[in-house]
Design a protein around this motif. Structure first.
Motif: not given
Ligand code: C5P
Length: 230
Positions: A1-9, A22-35, A204-208
């Motif tokens: 599984m991907s080490k990339v976590i995309i910040a959905l802001d 547009q994203l492939d779920p096998s290539m990233c995870r998603l970060k849902v934050g406070l907003e 271990t994981h990158l939030v981008i």
């Protein structure tokens, strides 16, 4: 599984979904934050999970143990991949949160924020902390491990120091924001590191966020990052 976590802001659900589709779920995870969670809540998170994405629910809980445990129970009940608390909530709060997550049994990983990377050394005395940022981060990382959590959110610039303590579990998770490929704009982030450098020091994981979310072709930006860290 991907080490990339995309910040959905994003301020709107439609803007977030325009990117997500547009994203492939096998290539990233998603970060849902406070907003986004405050605006669109559980149905939004469920919708992303139905599309096949693993979710880091980044709500940074900090309250009395009973309240934080209850909130973490709800997050684990959604079935998110990861959620978090503030280590400053203390040992008892983190232990209660970890116990609640384990009781649900959905596999949700619990991590803790140490010191926000927006804090500078000069901010700490104002909140009664007279140690250096590094010492305080190290103290809170060790407390997090003692409480049995899986890892921490920290700056990639702190990971080497933390690993050097030899006090954290081998499989401790280091989730690091402030990641910028050489070709991306810095924005408001101050202490940045490239994806490959961050992994080489032990993240271990990158939030981008914006290097992907603000790119003209987000999937191409994600692929370029994946190539660089291969
Ligand atoms: O767009 P960018 O890559 O700067 O996004 C980074 C994400 O990581 C944002 O969601 C931001 O809130 C989050 N974050 C951070 N620094 C921290 C903790 C979280 O940048 N210390």
């Amino acid at each position: 599984m991907s080490k990339v976590i995309i910040a959905l802001d994003f301020p709107t659900e439609s803007a977030a979904l325009a990117l997500v589709d547009q994203l492939d779920p096998s290539m990233c995870r998603l970060k849902v934050g406070l907003e986004m969670y405050t605006a669109f809540g559980r149905p939004f998170v469920k919708n992303l999970m139905d599309k096949g994405f693993e979710i880091f629910l980044d709500l940074k809980f900090h309250d009395i143990p009973n309240t934080v445990a209850a909130a973490c129970r709800q997050a684990a009940d959604i079935g998110v991949w990861m959620t978090n608390v503030h280590a400053l909530g203390g040992l008892k709060m983190m232990q209660a949160a970890q116990k609640a997550v384990e009781e649900v049994g959905s596999g949700t990983q619990l991590i803790a924020v140490t010191i926000l990377t927006s804090h500078q050394q000069s901010d700490l005395p104002l909140i009664g902390v007279n140690d250096s940022v590094n010492d305080q981060v190290a103290r809170l990382a060790c407390l997090t491990a003692e409480a049995g959590l899986e890892g921490i959110v920290c700056s990639a610039q702190e990971v080497e120091m933390l690993k050097g303590l030899n006090k954290l579990p081998e499989d401790f998770v280091f989730v690091t924001p402030g990641i910028r490929p050489e070709w991306a704009a810095t924005g408001d982030q101050q202490r940045i590191m490239t994806p490959s450098k961050a992994l080489s020091v032990g993240s271990t994981h990158l939030v981008i966020g914006r290097p992907i979310t603000a790119a003209e072709d987000p999937m191409a930006a994600l692929k370029r990052i994946q190539e660089e860290i291969k």
